[in-house]
Design an enzyme around this catalytic site. Structure first.
Site, PDB file in Angstrom:
ATOM      1  N   SER A  63       0.797  -1.241   0.000  1.00  0.00           N
ATOM      2  CA  SER A  63       0.000   0.000   0.000  1.00  0.00           C
ATOM      3  C   SER A  63       0.822   1.280   0.000  1.00  0.00           C
ATOM      4  O   SER A  63       0.254   2.359  -0.178  1.00  0.00           O
ATOM      5  CB  SER A  63      -0.936   0.019   1.204  1.00  0.00           C
ATOM      6  OG  SER A  63      -1.990  -0.865   0.981  1.00  0.00           O
ATOM      7  N   LYS A  66       0.394   3.361  -2.972  1.00  0.00           N
ATOM      8  CA  LYS A  66      -0.786   4.232  -3.126  1.00  0.00           C
ATOM      9  C   LYS A  66      -0.417   5.711  -3.031  1.00  0.00           C
ATOM     10  O   LYS A  66      -1.156   6.564  -3.501  1.00  0.00           O
ATOM     11  CB  LYS A  66      -1.830   3.880  -2.051  1.00  0.00           C
ATOM     12  CG  LYS A  66      -2.389   2.458  -2.184  1.00  0.00           C
ATOM     13  CD  LYS A  66      -3.232   2.088  -0.959  1.00  0.00           C
ATOM     14  CE  LYS A  66      -3.788   0.669  -1.062  1.00  0.00           C
ATOM     15  NZ  LYS A  66      -4.458   0.240   0.186  1.00  0.00           N
ATOM     16  N   TYR A 191      -3.733  -2.487 -10.176  1.00  0.00           N
ATOM     17  CA  TYR A 191      -3.551  -2.117  -8.759  1.00  0.00           C
ATOM     18  C   TYR A 191      -2.645  -3.139  -8.048  1.00  0.00           C
ATOM     19  O   TYR A 191      -1.702  -2.772  -7.343  1.00  0.00           O
ATOM     20  CB  TYR A 191      -4.938  -2.006  -8.111  1.00  0.00           C
ATOM     21  CG  TYR A 191      -4.956  -2.077  -6.606  1.00  0.00           C
ATOM     22  CD1 TYR A 191      -4.645  -0.961  -5.830  1.00  0.00           C
ATOM     23  CD2 TYR A 191      -5.288  -3.274  -5.939  1.00  0.00           C
ATOM     24  CE1 TYR A 191      -4.655  -1.033  -4.442  1.00  0.00           C
ATOM     25  CE2 TYR A 191      -5.302  -3.345  -4.557  1.00  0.00           C
ATOM     26  CZ  TYR A 191      -4.981  -2.233  -3.815  1.00  0.00           C
ATOM     27  OH  TYR A 191      -4.988  -2.305  -2.437  1.00  0.00           O
ATOM     28  N   TYR A 243      -4.616   3.668   8.102  1.00  0.00           N
ATOM     29  CA  TYR A 243      -5.996   3.167   8.213  1.00  0.00           C
ATOM     30  C   TYR A 243      -6.607   3.522   9.562  1.00  0.00           C
ATOM     31  O   TYR A 243      -6.458   4.644  10.032  1.00  0.00           O
ATOM     32  CB  TYR A 243      -6.051   1.641   7.943  1.00  0.00           C
ATOM     33  CG  TYR A 243      -5.172   1.259   6.793  1.00  0.00           C
ATOM     34  CD1 TYR A 243      -5.467   1.728   5.508  1.00  0.00           C
ATOM     35  CD2 TYR A 243      -4.026   0.489   6.957  1.00  0.00           C
ATOM     36  CE1 TYR A 243      -4.653   1.412   4.439  1.00  0.00           C
ATOM     37  CE2 TYR A 243      -3.205   0.175   5.883  1.00  0.00           C
ATOM     38  CZ  TYR A 243      -3.519   0.641   4.644  1.00  0.00           C
ATOM     39  OH  TYR A 243      -2.704   0.347   3.598  1.00  0.00           O
ATOM     40  N   VAL A 261       1.151  -3.783   3.784  1.00  0.00           N
ATOM     41  CA  VAL A 261       1.113  -5.097   4.448  1.00  0.00           C
ATOM     42  C   VAL A 261       2.361  -5.949   4.205  1.00  0.00           C
ATOM     43  O   VAL A 261       2.493  -7.025   4.780  1.00  0.00           O
ATOM     44  CB  VAL A 261      -0.138  -5.951   4.094  1.00  0.00           C
ATOM     45  CG1 VAL A 261      -1.381  -5.407   4.751  1.00  0.00           C
ATOM     46  CG2 VAL A 261      -0.298  -6.127   2.618  1.00  0.00           C
TER      47      VAL A 261
HETATM   48  N1  GLN Z   1      -2.374  -5.123  -2.082  1.00  0.00           N
HETATM   49  C1  GLN Z   1      -2.888  -5.119  -0.733  1.00  0.00           C
HETATM   50  C2  GLN Z   1      -4.393  -5.332  -0.747  1.00  0.00           C
HETATM   51  O1  GLN Z   1      -5.026  -4.900  -1.663  1.00  0.00           O
HETATM   52  C3  GLN Z   1      -2.534  -3.800  -0.100  1.00  0.00           C
HETATM   53  C4  GLN Z   1      -3.030  -3.695   1.317  1.00  0.00           C
HETATM   54  C5  GLN Z   1      -2.087  -3.001   2.243  1.00  0.00           C
HETATM   55  O2  GLN Z   1      -0.869  -2.915   2.026  1.00  0.00           O
HETATM   56  N2  GLN Z   1      -2.617  -2.536   3.351  1.00  0.00           N
HETATM   57  O3  GLN Z   1      -4.946  -5.930   0.128  1.00  0.00           O
END
Ligand code: GLN
Length: 307
Positions: A63, A66, A191, A243, A261
């Protein structure tokens, strides 16, 4: 300040924490990563780098990617982007579906999964092709990092698609509300591919340096985004980058930052430096357990924080 000494101290103090938490296992390729690993790097304005631990070992940035797609989309769409995605903290897990239903398919912010998928969709609409979009994202990351070798791990991206029902559901739900423009499968795959980018902490901290300096990389002197937009991106990192633990992160660490993650966290100290930390075991919010603690130790020891 003796940054190397501070990093060495953190490295020693963090050892008992490295085995706590759980690696992300909902993406099978990530479940194979061994716990107990740790790296931390800082990049300063003049390009000097300080590191500790496995700072040359690449990991899945997930993530954290992003942030890059938000930068690209905000540059293209400006305020119009906010018609498709908000800027408020969600107070919900990163992959939650419920809020999206209540709020008519408009994701709360660009850093929860739905928001990032909507942003990938907006980029594909602009570039008119998924492959072109991925190429633009990859080239952007290579430019801000000044590193032509950066790439993504196909195996991680495909592993995520095999278990991608929840993210596909988020995309379909947005489509049902008219907040989705392209092919769902192809967009979600794009994505997953940008989430599967691999970097080590030295590369990751280098890539974020422009955001610590108002959108302009102090080393190459290139402006990647204007100052006002850089301010907004950093603000969303502070309020939404972790988050439903974003409040806690601001409270304990006090820096704009984004987690993934894969166990990485990228943070910036405005006007000073960018920081990257990696330790794969996660806390219950899906943020690196030891990585968060290491950043807390760093801001406590140095007094560097935005507050
Ligand atoms: N690619 C992961 C997902 O879509 C990204 C989530 C994350 O890093 N929090 O679940």
């Amino acid at each position: 300040m003796d940054y190397q000494k501070i990093l060495d101290e953190i490295y020693d103090e963090i050892q008992p924490e490295l085995k706590r938490g759980k690696v992300a296992d909902y993406i099978p390729a990530l479940a194979e990563v061994e716990k107990g690993q740790f790296a931390m790097s800082l990049t300063l304005e003049d390009g000097s780098v300080y590191s500790v631990g496995e700072s040359k070992k690449r990991f899945s940035i997930q993530s954290i990617s992003k942030v890059y797609t938000f930068v690209l989309a905000l540059d293209i769409y400006s305020k119009k982007l906010y018609r498709r995605v908000g800027i408020e903290p969600s107070g919900n897990p990163f992959n939650s579906l419920v809020q999206l239903e209540y709020e008519n398919g408009i994701p709360r912010n660009p850093f929860i999964n739905a928001g990032a998928i909507a942003i990938t969709d907006a980029l594909i609409s602009h570039y008119e092709d998924e492959y072109k979009t991925l190429e633009v994202i990859m080239n952007f990351i290579r430019e801000i990092s000044n590193n032509k070798e950066l790439s993504f791990d196909q195996r991680v991206a495909h592993s995520e698609m095999e278990h991608g029902d929840r993210n596909l559901a988020l995309a379909r739900l947005m489509k049902s509300f008219g907040n989705f423009e392209n092919d769902v499968q192809g967009t979600v795959m794009t994505y997953f591919k940008h989430c599967a980018i691999t970097m080590n902490t030295e590369e990751l901290s280098r890539s974020m340096l422009f955001l610590a300096f108002g959108g302009k990389d102090p080393i190459s002197k290139r402006e990647f985004i204007d100052r006002s937009k850089a301010k907004r991106i950093n603000a969303v990192m502070l309020t939404c980058g972790h988050y439903d633990a974003s409040g806690e992160f601001a409270f304990f660490v006090g820096l704009p930052a984004k987690s993934g993650v894969g166990g990485g966290i990228a943070a910036i100290v405005p006007g000073e430096m960018s920081i990257a930390v990696w330790s794969p075991a996660l806390n219950k919010y899906g943020n690196s357990h030891a990585g968060t603690l290491a950043l807390e130790k760093f801001t406590t020891k140095t007094g560097l924080s935005i507050f």
